[in-house]
Design a protein around this motif. Structure first.
Motif, PDB file in Angstrom:
ATOM      1  N   HIS A  31      -4.198  -1.573   3.913  1.00 54.55           N
ATOM      2  CA  HIS A  31      -4.357  -1.962   5.311  1.00 54.55           C
ATOM      3  C   HIS A  31      -5.794  -2.349   5.630  1.00 54.55           C
ATOM      4  O   HIS A  31      -6.044  -3.279   6.367  1.00 54.55           O
ATOM      5  CB  HIS A  31      -3.905  -0.827   6.222  1.00 54.55           C
ATOM      6  CG  HIS A  31      -2.553  -0.283   5.847  1.00 54.55           C
ATOM      7  ND1 HIS A  31      -2.404   0.906   5.143  1.00 54.55           N
ATOM      8  CD2 HIS A  31      -1.321  -0.789   6.004  1.00 54.55           C
ATOM      9  CE1 HIS A  31      -1.091   1.113   4.927  1.00 54.55           C
ATOM     10  NE2 HIS A  31      -0.430   0.101   5.430  1.00 54.55           N
ATOM     11  N   CYS A  32      -6.751  -1.617   5.082  1.00 56.67           N
ATOM     12  CA  CYS A  32      -8.137  -1.943   5.399  1.00 56.67           C
ATOM     13  C   CYS A  32      -8.964  -2.132   4.131  1.00 56.67           C
ATOM     14  O   CYS A  32     -10.169  -2.248   4.203  1.00 56.67           O
ATOM     15  CB  CYS A  32      -8.750  -0.878   6.300  1.00 56.67           C
ATOM     16  SG  CYS A  32      -8.675   0.762   5.619  1.00 56.67           S
ATOM     17  N   CYS A  54      -4.937   6.701   3.187  1.00 52.67           N
ATOM     18  CA  CYS A  54      -6.237   6.058   3.337  1.00 52.67           C
ATOM     19  C   CYS A  54      -7.077   6.892   4.295  1.00 52.67           C
ATOM     20  O   CYS A  54      -6.669   7.155   5.421  1.00 52.67           O
ATOM     21  CB  CYS A  54      -6.052   4.637   3.876  1.00 52.67           C
ATOM     22  SG  CYS A  54      -7.598   3.820   4.258  1.00 52.67           S
ATOM     23  N   SER A  56      -9.826   6.030   5.560  1.00 53.09           N
ATOM     24  CA  SER A  56     -10.501   5.186   6.521  1.00 53.09           C
ATOM     25  C   SER A  56      -9.629   4.922   7.753  1.00 53.09           C
ATOM     26  O   SER A  56     -10.098   5.028   8.877  1.00 53.09           O
ATOM     27  CB  SER A  56     -10.884   3.880   5.833  1.00 53.09           C
ATOM     28  OG  SER A  56     -11.213   2.912   6.763  1.00 53.09           O
ATOM     29  N   CYS A  57      -8.350   4.619   7.553  1.00 52.97           N
ATOM     30  CA  CYS A  57      -7.493   4.323   8.702  1.00 52.97           C
ATOM     31  C   CYS A  57      -6.388   5.355   8.878  1.00 52.97           C
ATOM     32  O   CYS A  57      -5.649   5.301   9.852  1.00 52.97           O
ATOM     33  CB  CYS A  57      -6.890   2.923   8.587  1.00 52.97           C
ATOM     34  SG  CYS A  57      -5.706   2.731   7.240  1.00 52.97           S
TER      35      CYS A  57
END
Ligand SMILES: [Zn+2]
Length: 159
Positions: A31-32, A54, A56-57
């Protein structure tokens, strides 16, 4: 990359092949594109299918998320066998015969594999920062190292 046929009888190996194809430099969130990823157990029905989160997200994904294999009716093993035979330059017809596939299915599968194992996202979702790893996958598989190098960035241009 030529897939070793001896490994293909083993589900674990098939998932290794997929991971190697889509994440040659380690798992990244789809996704990121972050490499801050933690493992989150295995799939309940397919124990070799690794799940991740993840950092991060916060979104979760697994080995097959956003790949051409996800939700496909052909088992992963068949896909990896197709990849193996593609590496041997078998025609779609030969390949369909070897794997007892419908020739149309075989053609669709090889077409998808040539485009890359990661599904293409709609253009609107792509930003300039997104690298198309699937191009490298195909280039590596079909043996066009110069195509890979072209995407290599400043290092390749320097000389
Ligand atoms: Zn993410």
């Amino acid at each position: 990359m030529l897939v070793n046929i001896l490994g293909i009888t083993d589900d674990a190996k098939c998932y290794e092949v997929v991971r190697h194809l889509r994440w040659p430099e380690g798992v990244r969130g789809p996704h990121c594109d972050s490499d801050g990823v933690v493992e989150q157990g295995r799939d309940e029905t397919e124990p070799q299918r690794q799940r991740y989160e993840c950092r991060s997200c916060g979104r979760r994904f697994d080995d097959l998320t956003e790949t051409i294999f996800a939700g496909h009716r052909q088992p992963l093993r068949v896909w990896v066998l197709v990849l193996h035979f593609m590496g041997l330059d078998l025609s779609n017809e030969q390949l369909a015969q070897e794997l007892d596939l419908d020739p149309d299915d075989a053609r669709r599968m090889t077409t998808l594999l040539r485009e890359g194992v990661v599904q293409r996202k709609p253009a609107a979702r792509l930003s300039g920062e997104v690298e198309c790893d699937e191009v490298d996958v195909v280039a590596g598989h079909k043996g066009h190292p110069e195509a890979v190098r072209k995407k290599g960035g400043p290092a390749a241009a320097g000389g």
